[in-house]
Design a protein around this motif. Sequence first.
Motif, PDB file in Angstrom:
ATOM      1  N   VAL A 169     -47.837 -37.118 -18.189  1.00 52.52           N
ATOM      2  CA  VAL A 169     -48.235 -35.699 -17.602  1.00 52.52           C
ATOM      3  C   VAL A 169     -47.731 -34.630 -18.587  1.00 52.52           C
ATOM      4  O   VAL A 169     -46.548 -34.342 -18.367  1.00 52.52           O
ATOM      5  N   VAL A 170     -48.525 -33.516 -18.939  1.00 50.25           N
ATOM      6  CA  VAL A 170     -48.260 -32.662 -19.798  1.00 50.25           C
ATOM      7  C   VAL A 170     -48.582 -31.297 -18.979  1.00 50.25           C
ATOM      8  O   VAL A 170     -49.667 -31.029 -18.916  1.00 50.25           O
ATOM      9  N   PHE A 178     -49.634 -36.563  -9.865  1.00 49.77           N
ATOM     10  CA  PHE A 178     -48.674 -37.134  -8.944  1.00 49.77           C
ATOM     11  C   PHE A 178     -48.836 -38.556  -8.912  1.00 49.77           C
ATOM     12  O   PHE A 178     -47.743 -39.392  -9.183  1.00 49.77           O
ATOM     13  N   ARG A 179     -49.790 -39.206  -8.893  1.00 49.63           N
ATOM     14  CA  ARG A 179     -50.151 -40.779  -9.109  1.00 49.63           C
ATOM     15  C   ARG A 179     -49.751 -41.574 -10.337  1.00 49.63           C
ATOM     16  O   ARG A 179     -48.926 -42.468 -10.578  1.00 49.63           O
ATOM     17  N   LEU A 180     -49.789 -40.529 -11.421  1.00 47.56           N
ATOM     18  CA  LEU A 180     -49.588 -41.069 -12.796  1.00 47.56           C
ATOM     19  C   LEU A 180     -47.861 -41.234 -12.998  1.00 47.56           C
ATOM     20  O   LEU A 180     -47.498 -42.173 -13.222  1.00 47.56           O
ATOM     21  N   ILE A 181     -47.223 -40.152 -12.259  1.00 45.61           N
ATOM     22  CA  ILE A 181     -45.956 -40.020 -12.541  1.00 45.61           C
ATOM     23  C   ILE A 181     -45.251 -41.153 -11.548  1.00 45.61           C
ATOM     24  O   ILE A 181     -44.280 -41.888 -11.862  1.00 45.61           O
ATOM     25  N   ALA A 235     -44.394 -40.414 -17.896  1.00 42.70           N
ATOM     26  CA  ALA A 235     -43.328 -39.247 -17.979  1.00 42.70           C
ATOM     27  C   ALA A 235     -43.915 -37.768 -17.847  1.00 42.70           C
ATOM     28  O   ALA A 235     -45.342 -37.635 -17.588  1.00 42.70           O
ATOM     29  N   LEU A 236     -43.103 -37.024 -17.188  1.00 43.00           N
ATOM     30  CA  LEU A 236     -43.646 -35.561 -16.872  1.00 43.00           C
ATOM     31  C   LEU A 236     -42.942 -34.601 -17.966  1.00 43.00           C
ATOM     32  O   LEU A 236     -41.741 -34.404 -18.067  1.00 43.00           O
ATOM     33  N   ALA A 240     -38.502 -33.283 -14.894  1.00 42.97           N
ATOM     34  CA  ALA A 240     -39.652 -32.785 -16.092  1.00 42.97           C
ATOM     35  C   ALA A 240     -38.650 -32.820 -17.222  1.00 42.97           C
ATOM     36  O   ALA A 240     -37.518 -32.129 -17.225  1.00 42.97           O
ATOM     37  N   ASP A 241     -39.234 -33.144 -18.328  1.00 38.03           N
ATOM     38  CA  ASP A 241     -38.615 -32.922 -19.752  1.00 38.03           C
ATOM     39  C   ASP A 241     -39.368 -31.459 -20.097  1.00 38.03           C
ATOM     40  O   ASP A 241     -40.309 -31.514 -20.245  1.00 38.03           O
TER      41      ASP A 241
END
Length: 278
Positions: free
Chosen positions: A133-134, A151-154, A159-160, A194-195
């Motif tokens: 997720v970006v 939210f569901r993907l993370i 990765a966030l 998050a990165d």
Amino acid sequence: MLNQRVLYVISKVLSPRHLSSMSFAKIRTVLVDLSGTLHIDKDEIPGSIAAVNRLSQSDLNLKFVTNTTKESKQCLLDRLTSIGFSVQPSQIFTSLTAARCQIDKMGVRPFLMLDKRALEDFKGLDTTNPNAVVIGLAPDDFNYQTMNTAFRLIVNGAALVAIHKGRYYKRPDGLALGPGPFVSALEYATDRKADVVGKPERSFFLSAIEEFQCRPEECIMIGDDVRDDIGGAMATGMYGILVKTGKYRDGDENQIDPKPTFTADNFSKAVDHILQNL
């Protein structure tokens, strides 16, 4: 008595005023924020165009560094040119640029929560079946459905990547929420960090000056955000000038430790201070 006299002379020579002058003696590169520092939307902050020209005519390296995520680099260049600024494409370094480099390095398929005007900088990426997720400044996407998709993907392992975590920014109609609160919401809900690739990250500032082959202590950052612009730059070893325009609020200069190297009424005054103290 001699020692006291020596100490007295030293204290006069190394007064804050003299230290301020001395600290700029080795400056080679000036980094400049855009929105809130040079302009607000389509309007120049008075005196900024002439001040940019003064810097361009000096021997200093000049680069414009911005956390703006709602516009591609080309859109940003077109906006600056239409206002009247003389800027070359190579002089602009954005958090979108840093984010694209990070995504390419990670080799992921991103779910892009970005303004449509920013998507140009992400052409060619595979976004099918996303595993990252970006998130940038995307007001149209900051709704329950899109946030829940992220939210569901993370939660399922994606990765966030946050282009930055700015708390707010200045629009013509007043202050507005930045992407930071929404990034924090996803971090809180997923228990993931998050990165972050934009300001105030150390990597962002170091990447911006890499082409000039200079050290952080030879650079100075000018911006209106005391934490992201000034605090971030000073944490790398750079000097920082806070301007009282854009998102600046009374007393911001006291919000970081150490305090900004200098606080100026506006960008034009900041440039005068640099050129007069070189």
